[in-house]
Write an enzyme that holds these catalytic residues in place. Sequence first.
Site, PDB file in Angstrom:
ATOM      1  N   SER A  71       0.977  -1.523   0.108  1.00 29.95           N
ATOM      2  CA  SER A  71       0.190   0.215   0.069  1.00 29.95           C
ATOM      3  C   SER A  71       1.222   1.344  -0.091  1.00 29.95           C
ATOM      4  O   SER A  71       0.761   2.075  -0.727  1.00 29.95           O
ATOM      5  CB  SER A  71      -0.950   0.028   1.421  1.00 29.95           C
ATOM      6  N   ASN A 151      -5.688  -8.863  -7.868  1.00 22.26           N
ATOM      7  CA  ASN A 151      -5.304  -9.819  -6.853  1.00 22.26           C
ATOM      8  C   ASN A 151      -6.913 -10.311  -6.509  1.00 22.26           C
ATOM      9  O   ASN A 151      -7.119 -11.263  -5.874  1.00 22.26           O
ATOM     10  CB  ASN A 151      -5.441  -8.632  -5.554  1.00 22.26           C
ATOM     11  N   GLN A 179       1.096  -8.415  -6.501  1.00 22.75           N
ATOM     12  CA  GLN A 179       0.142 -10.346  -6.692  1.00 22.75           C
ATOM     13  C   GLN A 179       1.573 -10.999  -7.558  1.00 22.75           C
ATOM     14  O   GLN A 179       1.369 -12.319  -7.413  1.00 22.75           O
ATOM     15  CB  GLN A 179      -0.919  -9.777  -7.172  1.00 22.75           C
ATOM     16  N   CYS A 324      -9.832  -6.841   1.548  1.00 19.06           N
ATOM     17  CA  CYS A 324     -10.458  -5.067   2.433  1.00 19.06           C
ATOM     18  C   CYS A 324     -11.421  -4.659   2.246  1.00 19.06           C
ATOM     19  O   CYS A 324     -11.866  -4.276   2.906  1.00 19.06           O
ATOM     20  CB  CYS A 324      -9.464  -3.791   1.376  1.00 19.06           C
TER      21      CYS A 324
HETATM   22  C1  LIG Z   1      -2.126  -6.957  -1.134  1.00 12.25           C
HETATM   23  C2  LIG Z   1      -2.466  -5.920  -2.444  1.00 12.25           C
HETATM   24  C3  LIG Z   1      -2.255  -4.627  -1.890  1.00 12.25           C
HETATM   25  C4  LIG Z   1      -1.352  -4.159  -0.596  1.00 12.25           C
HETATM   26  O1  LIG Z   1      -0.100  -4.566  -0.046  1.00 12.25           O
HETATM   27  P1  LIG Z   1      -0.105  -3.975   1.543  1.00 12.25           P
HETATM   28  O2  LIG Z   1       1.598  -4.936   1.919  1.00 12.25           O
HETATM   29  O3  LIG Z   1      -0.891  -5.258   2.765  1.00 12.25           O
HETATM   30  O4  LIG Z   1      -0.143  -3.115   1.741  1.00 12.25           O
HETATM   31  C5  LIG Z   1      -1.266  -3.524  -3.176  1.00 12.25           C
HETATM   32  N1  LIG Z   1      -2.261  -4.308  -4.138  1.00 12.25           N
HETATM   33  C6  LIG Z   1      -1.985  -5.959  -4.447  1.00 12.25           C
HETATM   34  C7  LIG Z   1      -2.602  -5.915  -5.787  1.00 12.25           C
HETATM   35  C8  LIG Z   1      -1.982  -6.385  -3.015  1.00 12.25           C
HETATM   36  O5  LIG Z   1      -2.756  -7.572  -3.509  1.00 12.25           O
END
Ligand SMILES: *Cc1c(COP(=O)(O)O)cnc(C)c1O
Length: 396
Positions: A71, A151, A179, A324
């Site tokens: 993120s 994702n 991903q 989320c």
């Molecule tokens: C999980 C995910 C995120 C967020 O990553 P975090 O390390 O949990 O903040 C962002 N983009 C995608 C495509 C994800 O699958």
Amino acid sequence: MKVYADNAATTQMSKTARDTFIEYMDNFYGNPSSLYTVGQLAKVELEKARETVASCINAKPQEIYFTSGGSEADNQAIRSAAAFGAKKGKKHIVSTAFEHHAVLHTLMKLEKEGFEVTYLDVHENGIVTPEDVKNALRDDTILVTIMFANNEIGTIQPVREIGELCREHGVWFHTDAVQAAGHVAIDVEADSIDMLSISAHKFHGPKGCGALYVKKGIPVANIIEGGAQERGKRSGTENLPAIASMAAAFKEACNNIETSSEKSAKLRDMLMKGLKEIPHSKLNGDVDSRLPGTVNFCFEGIEGESLLLLLDARGISASSGSACTSGSLDPSHVLLAIGLPHEVAHGSLRLSINENNTEEEMEYIIKSVSEVVDYLRNMSPVWDDLMTGKKDFYFE
Ligand SMILES: *Cc1c(COP(=O)(O)O)cnc(C)c1O
């Protein structure tokens, strides 16, 4: 039987990642910014981890910035491009409607700050075409941000074509590769990628640790103010145990990518074949261009939430899409983006497996999903309407 089938939400740490984490907590607790030996030893390890992460994506160590996860990396990439664009009078960004919320919500905030964003359609197969990207580019476009792999439905985007196109037009290209990293090969040079986000906990590393790659020459804007860590671009004492553990996990994942993806894909294909047998079901996203471990299905006439709870009661951890947004009753923005109507988008199931799952587990999942879908349909008024012809089926 207990089956964890939500690796797209997070993964269990590998033995290598866990051992590295503990070793670094015990042996390298110094602050890398301290000048005495204990600090400098930690600094050396930090730079080793940077080299490892860089080599996994064919980047240079100076192009890697450690962050608190995917993120933060997404936020920083987009904010960096926006800050530079604003200075040059370029305030247009191209993205897609099915990005992760870390990207979408950053873009929406920028829209409030006077930026214009074009959200491309992703078509029914869950793939953006380079032509659509090309047609969306304008003279004032500063950035294209399109995810490497989705994702929720697992579709892989034509990243190299998009990268080349952006390079040709002098527009920066960021890709959220959270991903994809550790699951499909990534080469930022060959793919013409300018910025890229990864997150350790999606490839058997620790949570709360990620990295942003930024091609040399592109100015990075810091979103966290404070000390001069990460060459002044990301303040805060470095989480060395997590960073070293991420590097070890990433290296392990990348070294094994061929065998692990072959193993996962075999299991994934079993799932796709088995679940397709359920009447009035549909695989979401392209059959071929997809992550080795992710499948996403819709089943008409049922609610995704009830499906998940009943699968959980049978020991299966799965998801209706993004971790989320589950908990909210809104249908997935990804499924809406690929053109599914609201009522069908509610009945989705994402299963994301890895190479350590087994064929027996896949058989157990297929059997359990079929039984639970049957059970729920028998109680569903929507299913009644479909069966009595009051409503039309959406899928064959
Ligand atoms: C999980 C995910 C995120 C967020 O990553 P975090 O390390 O949990 O903040 C962002 N983009 C995608 C495509 C994800 O699958």
